[in-house]
Scaffold this active site. Structure first.
Site, short mmCIF file in Angstrom:
data_model
loop_
_atom_site.label_atom_id
_atom_site.label_comp_id
_atom_site.label_asym_id
_atom_site.label_seq_id
_atom_site.Cartn_x
_atom_site.Cartn_y
_atom_site.Cartn_z
N CYS A 2 0.83 -1.19 0.00
CA CYS A 2 0.00 0.00 0.00
C CYS A 2 0.87 1.24 0.00
O CYS A 2 2.07 1.19 -0.13
CB CYS A 2 -0.89 0.02 1.25
N ARG A 47 -4.75 1.12 -0.71
CA ARG A 47 -4.50 -0.32 -0.64
C ARG A 47 -4.37 -0.98 -2.00
O ARG A 47 -5.17 -0.75 -2.90
CB ARG A 47 -5.64 -1.00 0.14
N ILE A 51 -3.00 -9.88 0.35
CA ILE A 51 -3.31 -10.93 1.32
C ILE A 51 -4.62 -10.58 2.02
O ILE A 51 -4.84 -9.42 2.39
CB ILE A 51 -2.18 -11.08 2.36
N ASN A 72 2.37 -0.38 5.06
CA ASN A 72 2.82 -0.59 3.69
C ASN A 72 3.86 -1.70 3.70
O ASN A 72 4.90 -1.55 4.33
CB ASN A 72 3.43 0.71 3.12
N SER A 354 12.04 -10.09 -7.50
CA SER A 354 13.18 -9.45 -8.14
C SER A 354 14.45 -9.73 -7.34
O SER A 354 14.39 -10.13 -6.18
CB SER A 354 12.93 -7.94 -8.25
#
Length: 609
Positions: A2, A47, A51, A72, A354
């Site tokens: 978020c 948001r 999950i 976040n 990544s």
């Protein structure tokens, strides 16, 4: 994943102000929003649902409603922490990792931070105590900025641009950051290009109570090599740790993909992850294109690859947008390519893995070979090397001369991180208002002091972990993914992986010939040896060549002759530097790009807005 914003300080129209701040970061969370406003506190969240899609709405409250949290990031060990907290008597209302922060703060207070495994920034408002508590994750994967104004209000948020919507924010350029930027290519340390705006640094918390702000570090990464194991044993441990970390980082209620370049880090990640989709970008120029490799490797591991070739026109057309999303100027040309790969991935998935962090943990940068190359030169007495370096400094900065200048100084005097674009002599020529109040070595020196007595590679790794990785690598990873409403997860940058990596001796990381020795060996257990042993390329971008084309050189020249350029730089020197590059007399592309990106960023924040 978020974006969070907020402020402490009672005002009229608090809801309207908070909404404006939230709207500025809507790209971080297009799936929903939430607010909490009470007394002096205003908390807002955008948001991106990953999950507990239905139950994870924020702000979230504890059982008695006293604590409110906005968050976040992701907590990868939330399930085990949930079980532990339930055994301690806490009642959970959701399946969200956010709720762990509330009950964990109730149970352990600030010690909660020592238990978390993940990437995060969060803010908790205690309604009874009228206290705000904020924290940032151990490695600085997720950003948090804060600002105190003349009225004593505290503003905070995931992005600086959200502060522009607050009437108590005074937008002023912090020009003292410019000389540091010209050396680092990013904005280093806790200060920013906006006066009064600071970054909450990695592994720090801050607490606001009764108008007093306290900021403190809660964790420190340490390298402590263990010589008791063989290379083969380290390779096995790395393989086990990475398999576990990748699985933990795949926890989501939405599809997860993986980025894929031609390097070992992303290839190893994609192979371990068993995702269905990989994403790659390249360029029409084959020298800078990795799409053929990505297609071949994806076929080898049995997944679909989505490749996109960036045209020069769209690369240059998006520079303003990209610098706006960065919040501060960043001269890493690879950040633009990163924007496009995130954009393409976001069309297919909400989460991507990544490879950030592997180089700092396992010794991946080519500069880490330097202590092992021409080592005989370091045996020349330092006073003699200093004299040679002083003479060499007056010569044109070509490869051999640069070596003599660098090696004329001890490591702690010359190494400020993976990039050192301009020395003080160069900056004095370029800048209208040069200041030596804070030198680059002032920022790097504490990290050498903290690793005193350790070998050169370990000291460089530690410096990069605290400066380069936070200021460049993780900044662009967060801002470019969030600009496209995509969550980026980095399994190498995991506390359990670091607990292993910090014990690997340097001889199993780097030699004069090879980098990431133990990690490459671990990767070979999963991917072909030719991929595991591939030389590090970074994220190749053809800017050097473009700047010698009339079309793009003209764009830069126009920027170099604007009133903004005249305000900060010796314009005659800028044009001379560009002319040298175009003619082929000097390879100045990095220096040109650094200044050009500052001017593009300045235009976005101080001319257009």
């Amino acid at each position: 994943m978020c974006g969070i914003v907020g402020f402490v300080g009672e005002r009229d129209n608090m809801q309207q102000i908070l909404q404006g701040m939230m709207d500025a970061i809507a790209h971080r969370g297009p799936d929903g929003q939430g607010q909490f406003i009470e007394g002096p506190a205003a908390l807002g969240q955008r948001r991106l649902s990953i999950i507990d899609l239905e139950g994870g709405k924020q702000p979230m409250f504890n059982e008695d409603g006293n604590l409110a949290v906005i968050f976040n990031g992701e907590i990868y060990n939330f399930q085990e922490l949930t079980a532990e907290l339930m055994r301690a008597g806490h009642t959970f209302a959701t399946r969200s990792d956010t709720e762990v922060l509330l009950h964990g703060y109730e149970e352990w207070g600030k010690d909660l931070l020592q238990r978390l495994r993940g990437m995060f920034t969060f803010a908790i408002w205690d309604r009874r105590e009228q206290t705000l508590f904020c924290a940032r994750d151990h490695f600085g994967i997720k950003p948090l900025y804060y600002y105190r104004n003349e009225d004593g209000e505290l503003l905070f948020g995931s992005e600086i641009k959200s502060f522009l919507a607050h009437p108590g924010f005074k937008k002023e350029l912090n020009e003292e950051q410019l000389p540091l930027y010209l050396s680092y290519q990013y904005s280093p340390g806790e200060n920013t290009f906006f006066k009064g705006v600071k970054k909450l640094m990695p592994a720090h918390w801050m607490e606001w109570k009764n108008g007093t702000l306290t900021v403190q570090r809660y964790w420190q990464p340490r390298f402590s090599p263990d010589d008791s194991k063989t290379l083969e044993e380290w390779e096995q441990e790395i393989g086990d740790a990475m398999k576990e970390s990748v699985q933990a980082h795949k926890i989501a209620d939405v599809e997860v993909g993986s980025f894929l370049s031609s390097g070992v880090d992303s290839s190893y990640m994609a192979a371990l992850a068993h995702v269905d989709k990989t994403f790659t970008v390249g360029f029409a120029n084959k020298q800078y294109d990795e799409t053929d490799y990505a297609k071949e490797f994806s076929e080898h591991i049995g997944v679909k690859n989505y490749a996109y070739r960036i045209t020069p026109e769209e690369y240059w057309a998006n520079l303003g947008k990209i610098q706006y999303h960065m919040d501060e100027p960043l001269a890493d040309a690879a950040s633009v390519a990163l924007y496009f790969v995130n954009r393409e991935a976001a069309k297919q998935v909400k989460v991507c893995l990544s490879g950030e962090g592997a180089d700092e943990f396992f010794g991946g940068y080519n500069i880490y070979k330097e202590p092992f190359t021409v080592s005989w030169y370091d045996r020349i007495p330092l006073p003699i090397r200093r004299v040679i370096g002083a003479v060499a400094e007056k010569l044109p900065p070509v490869h051999g001369v640069n070596f003599l200048v660098r090696r004329s100084k001890p490591l702690e005097e010359r190494y400020i991180g993976n990039t050192n674009l301009m020395d003080e002599r160069r900056k004095k020529k370029l800048l209208k208002h040069y200041s030596s109040r804070t030198l680059p070595t002032d920022l790097s020196r504490p990290y050498f002091a903290q690793t005193k007595g350790q070998d050169a590679v370990t000291q460089m790794e530690y410096c990069d972990l605290n400066l380069w990785m936070v200021g460049d690598i993780l900044l662009k990873a967060d801002k470019m993914s969030m600009a496209n409403s995509l969550e980026l997860r980095v399994p190498f940058l995991d506390r359990r992986v670091f607990e292993l990596a910090c014990r690997i001796p340097t001889r199993h990381k780097v030699t004069a010939e090879q980098t990431k020795i133990a990690m490459r060996g671990a990767a070979e257990q999963t991917i072909p040896a030719k991929t595991a042993d591939k030389k590090k390329l970074g994220f190749p971008v053809p800017v050097r060549a473009w700047l010698r084309e009339e079309k793009y050189a003209a764009v830069v020249r126009d920027a170099f002759n604007t009133p903004a350029a005249e305000q900060f730089f010796n314009v005659k020197e800028l044009n001379r530097m560009l002319d040298q590059h175009i003619s082929g007399k000097r390879d100045n592309w990095r220096q040109i790009w650094c200044i050009f990106m500052f001017l593009v960023w300045y235009d976005e924040y101080f001319v257009k807005r």
